[in-house]
Design a protein around this motif. Structure first.
Motif, PDB file in Angstrom:
ATOM      1  N   ARG A  76      83.043  46.074  27.396  1.00  0.00           N
ATOM      2  CA  ARG A  76      82.410  46.920  26.395  1.00  0.00           C
ATOM      3  C   ARG A  76      81.724  46.134  25.274  1.00  0.00           C
ATOM      4  O   ARG A  76      80.866  46.662  24.593  1.00  0.00           O
ATOM      5  CB  ARG A  76      83.439  47.888  25.796  1.00  0.00           C
ATOM      6  N   LEU A  95      85.964  50.752  34.092  1.00  0.00           N
ATOM      7  CA  LEU A  95      85.179  50.949  32.871  1.00  0.00           C
ATOM      8  C   LEU A  95      83.691  50.807  33.155  1.00  0.00           C
ATOM      9  O   LEU A  95      82.869  51.488  32.567  1.00  0.00           O
ATOM     10  CB  LEU A  95      85.590  49.929  31.803  1.00  0.00           C
ATOM     11  N   GLU A 145      80.346  59.711  28.066  1.00  0.00           N
ATOM     12  CA  GLU A 145      80.736  59.429  26.690  1.00  0.00           C
ATOM     13  C   GLU A 145      79.706  59.994  25.714  1.00  0.00           C
ATOM     14  O   GLU A 145      80.058  60.472  24.639  1.00  0.00           O
ATOM     15  CB  GLU A 145      80.925  57.914  26.500  1.00  0.00           C
ATOM     16  N   PHE A 158      87.129  58.047  23.046  1.00  0.00           N
ATOM     17  CA  PHE A 158      87.869  57.036  23.795  1.00  0.00           C
ATOM     18  C   PHE A 158      89.147  57.627  24.388  1.00  0.00           C
ATOM     19  O   PHE A 158      89.437  57.454  25.567  1.00  0.00           O
ATOM     20  CB  PHE A 158      88.211  55.841  22.891  1.00  0.00           C
ATOM     21  N   THR A 174      87.288  58.485  27.885  1.00  0.00           N
ATOM     22  CA  THR A 174      87.352  57.174  28.527  1.00  0.00           C
ATOM     23  C   THR A 174      88.728  56.889  29.133  1.00  0.00           C
ATOM     24  O   THR A 174      88.841  56.567  30.314  1.00  0.00           O
ATOM     25  CB  THR A 174      86.995  56.075  27.507  1.00  0.00           C
TER      26      THR A 174
END
Lengths: 367, 553
Positions: free
Chosen positions: B91, B169, B177, B191, B195
């Motif tokens: 990320r 991910l 998102e 998140f 996520t």
């Protein structure tokens, strides 16, 4: 160029009856389409002809040869796949040459045939490319060239255009048709797209629930459907539940849908009261042009859709929603929502189906 | 698909061979293990004595408790290390993230005993780090026992977590998102509510793999465990110890170990099947560029984690070049350790290469054919064979070794002390991975391609050769390379099966450590590390395979 004869073919997958008593004769050089919704059995039938499935009952003949027990690789049918199935590890040339190498043809003949096949699909100069450098349409051309190159007895198309965009689909459709006619090769074409089927085919078999519903030329299928399924699947149609009533003079009978009353052809309806009345949107006539006063109707406009050559109007009519079309519209022709729209449905444009069986009710002699 | 009617074809033969392999090299030896466990040692009668003893005596139950504790602790610390690394490298823009991934994979694939042995040289009774710390007045806790095992295991297995987390991910579509943000959720809310749930299945999967690997690991507890026994070392001791040797008890321990492994596998299958979110990856997730202190700390954490796991490997390489005289390290550097290997035990090095290469050829060949049968020919026999082929997943090396000794030390198949038994050990342990990977490669190859080949007139055999096989090639080769690496590094089963002339490098390392010949052990370990590194490089470079290949291994 070979004919295909299919007699009494049945295929089961476990409990599911995928094909039931299929009888068909496809003539030499004919472009024959299997049309139906997904899961209707059309692809199963095509794959049975190719030899990827073995039917449980019945026979399949290619020309004079009974091919029931001929393995797929010996059937010499050229198949064009839905997802192209172009070998990704080979160049365009190698793809088209694959079937020829298997046949152990001399190198020079292979080259000539590959050249000519690629020329037929307008892919000259692409020989050294790999499939990942080709667009979907080009890949499908390779698939077509590859199938043609082996000079198969029949060409089999398994929804070859369904992965292409609309414009390309029309283009490829015309090309497939042109190539097939030029080579005079028998073709069996599977699609769920009725417009595609109408344009491309010499004859169409409409398939549903593993059964053949109707076989005929496109015009026949559209203008003279044998049952409600064919009528609704091919083209647009308005269908109203009706109760059949008294005679209205020569060859006509009353059909009542709630408060709406229609005069419809009476031939073949003798033993029926509960029926479905159906008419195509383009068959309605403007009231001022209607010669007779039969079936004059007035609906409330719900919405319009302008499609260029045609305006499609959705109307509310005695609790039913129906669609009618007005061709070559001028601005002034297009009413606003809530307006009353007057039109008539000529009795001869009305199809009557048995509500129970869905079978078309008509005079015995048919057409 | 029924292409050739009911005639027998080559695939029936393959299925038959698959059954033969499973029966001879899995069911037969494992059945022997069962028999031993349920037999009275003296009378040979059916008895539950071993089982009563296991559950009745604290000595055994303690080992069971140790195993559970070690595996749980290792899983926990692997997540502590793996989650930040996996998250930050996918990320945030981390400089040198490729290097970080490579080094962590190297730690993962290195022979299990290297880490343990290296920590001993650092923190053992006379370890240099221990001495360093005590010189400034800090006394570190003893490394032998639970602490050492957990330390070495966590630093080896955490890449399972980071790689699987990174993998999932990277496949979350950015739009998901963005949709959450668009609907008004804050970054933290997004998140935790979008996520996290999406990556949870792969996180659970990774955790279970770590648990499993730690549970069945033999080399680490054997070298650094001291008196702290876990199930694999207990089984090994019960089987080999000269005083009070008890194959029946070893078998009982083995079965318990397998049951634990089976439970984990069932959980894992369940976890991965229950919530798998196949997503059409349209918009790749964004990699954020951090600034200032945040960037500094993100880099610090990533480099610290990977550095810590690379440290034991670096120490080994360093030690291999130190000057030695016999077992004793001398000041300065030399190639003495390497010389010693090539003069004293060239056969050991040769054995390792010959056995593992032979096994890999077999693994690739048989695995590919069986993978094809399993992916494409779903008849009754194949449906039966498929789960049988997966048995090695739940058979820890120690258990397989015990089974092999018992089964192949008598007629009709006498293999004890031969090269064949070593090769077959490697073969059987890796076969399910190879079958699985071949089957999954095949599932990605559109069956229409094979149909196209057949439709164009090519018989099934030829179609397989000209269409299917070329498409599988790179997957098969990279899988084979991974099999080769794991076979080269295999210790837990082969340590039970070797005799002098069939010694391999991992066994030699283990024996050298036990005898205090740290120089030889370091040099041998370095060779194995280099081999592992080269294999990784080749797979990465020439087959364009990402880190998923390494996890599958």
């Amino acid at each position: 160029m070979t004919s295909i004869k299919i007699t009494g073919v049945e295929k089961r997958f476990g409990e599911l009856l995928a094909l039931s008593d299929i009888n068909l004769t496809i003539e030499k050089g004919e472009f024959f389409t299997l049309l139906g919704p997904s899961g209707c059995g059309k692809t199963t039938l095509l794959r049975t002809i190719a030899g990827f499935y073995r039917q449980d009952k019945g026979d399949i003949w290619l020309g004079e040869e009974l091919i029931n027990d001929v393995p797929a690789y010996k059937r010499n049918t050229g198949m064009v796949f839905q997802n192209y199935a172009v070998f990704p590890h080979m160049t365009v040339y190698e793809n088209v040459a694959y079937g020829l190498k298997v046949r152990k043809l001399p190198a020079q003949e292979i080259e000539e045939r590959v050249k000519s096949a690629l020329k037929n699909v307008h892919l000259e100069g692409y020989e050294a490319r790999t499939p990942d450098k080709l667009s979907g349409g080009q890949q499908q051309r390779v698939g077509l060239a590859r199938a043609m190159a082996i000079e198969p007895r029949v060409l089999l198309f398994d929804e070859p255009l369904s992965n292409l965009d609309a414009k390309l689909r029309v283009e490829m459709r015309d090309e497939i048709r042109a190539v097939q006619k030029a080579l005079g090769i028998t073709a069996v074409y599977v699609t769920h797209d009725q417009e595609e089927a109408l344009v491309i085919s010499d004859r169409i078999a409409v398939v549903n629930f593993g059964k053949i519903q109707q076989v005929g030329p496109p015009w026949e299928i559209y203008k003279n459907p044998v049952n409600l399924f064919v009528a609704t699947f091919v083209g647009k149609i308005n269908a109203l539940d009706v109760v059949l009533g008294e005679d209205l003079g020569p060859g006509l009978r009353r059909a009542q849908a709630g408060s709406l009353s229609f005069a419809v052809p009476s031939a073949g309806t003798e033993n029926c009261t509960e029926a479905v009345l159906a008419f195509r949107p383009e068959e309605v006539v403007e009231t001022d042009q209607a010669a007779t006063g039969a079936n004059r109707l007035s609906g409330t406009l719900v919405s319009t859709a302008f499609l260029g050559t045609v305006v499609s109007m959705e109307l509310e009519l005695g609790g039913n929603t129906i669609v009618i079309e007005r061709h070559r519209p001028k601005k002034a022709d297009i009413p606003a929502a809530g307006d009353k729209v007057e039109f008539a449905v000529p009795p001869e444009s009305c199809f009557i189906f048995d509500k129970q069986t869905g079978a078309r009710l008509r005079a015995k002699e048919g057409r | 698909m029924n292409l050739r009617g009911k005639r027998a074809d080559v695939w029936h033969l393959v299925t038959f061979i698959g059954f033969a392999i499973v029966i001879i090299f899995l069911i037969y030896p494992l059945f022997d293990v069962f028999q031993y466990s349920f037999k009275n040692k003296e009378t040979g009668e059916l008895s539950l004595a071993n089982w009563k003893e296991f559950f009745g005596r604290a000595y055994y139950m303690r080992a069971f408790g140790h195993s559970m504790f070690i595996s749980l602790a290792t899983t926990f610390f692997s997540m502590v290390l793996g989650i930040p690394l996996g998250f930050f490298t996918t990320r945030y823009k981390i400089k040198g993230s490729n290097l970080l991934t490579t080094l962590s994979v190297l730690a993962l694939l290195s022979p299990t005993f290297i880490g343990a042995y290296s920590w001993i040289t650092m923190l053992g009774r006379n370890g240099f780090l221990r001495n360093l710390f005590s010189s400034i007045g800090i006394t570190l806790p003893p490394i032998y026992g639970a602490l050492g095992i957990i330390l070495a295991d966590s630093l080896q297995y955490y890449p399972f977590i980071s790689l699987m987390l990174a993998g999932s991910l990277m496949t979350i579509d950015r739009s998901l998102e963005e949709a959450s943000e668009n609907l008004g959720a804050r970054a933290t809310k997004t998140f935790f509510s979008v996520t996290m749930p999406l990556v949870l299945p792969s996180l659970t999967g990774g955790a279970l793999i770590v648990f499993m690997m730690s549970l069945s690991n033999f080399g680490t507890p054997m070298i650094i465990g001291g008196n702290y026994l876990v199930l694999p070392t207990l089984a090994y001791n019960m089987f080999t110890s000269e005083v009070g040797e008890s194959p029946g008890m070893a078998s009982t321990v083995s079965i318990i170990l397998m049951l634990c492994a089976a439970v984990v596998i069932v959980l894992q299958t369940w976890a991965s099947s229950r919530r798998k979110y196949a997503s059409m990856l349209v918009n790749r997730p964004v990699v954020k560029k951090l600034k200032g202190a945040k960037a500094f700390f993100a880099h610090l954490i990533c480099y610290f984690i990977v550095g810590l796991s690379t440290l034991p490997l670096a120490v080994i390489v360093f030690y291999s070049f130190r000057n030695t005289s016999g077992p004793v390290f001398q000041p300065g550097f030399s190639l003495n350790s390497y010389k010693q290997i090539f003069f004293d035990v060239p056969k050991t090095v040769a054995n390792s290469f010959i056995y593992s290469l032979t096994a890999v050829v077999l693994i690739a060949l048989v695995g590919t054919l069986l993978g094809f049968v399993i992916a494409r020919k779903r008849n009754l026999a194949v449906k039966l064979l498929d789960p049988l082929l997966m048995i090695p997943y739940i058979v820890p090396g120690t258990v397989l070794g015990i089974g092999f000794i018992v089964a192949f030390n008598r007629k009709p198949i006498f293999l004890t002390g031969t090269a064949i038994i070593m090769i077959m050990t490697y073969f059987i342990r890796r076969l399910p991975y190879s079958v699985r990977s071949a089957a999954s490669i095949l599932k990605q190859i559109d069956p229409a391609l094979e149909e196209a080949g057949i439709n164009l007139g090519s018989p099934p055999g030829r179609t397989f050769r000209t269409v299917t096989l070329p498409l599988m090639q790179s997957g098969i080769i990279s899988g084979a390379i991974m099999s080769w690496v794991t076979s080269m590094n295999e210790l837990s089963a082969s340590v039970l099966l070797y005799v002098g002339r069939t010694m391999t490098m991992p066994i030699k390392v283990y024996l050298s450590v036990a005898d205090g010949y740290f120089g030889t052990a370091s040099a041998m370990s370095t060779i194995l590390l280099v081999v592992t590194g080269i294999a990784m490089f080749v797979v990465n470079k020439y087959f364009n395979r990402g880190s998923d290949t390494f996890i599958a291994a």
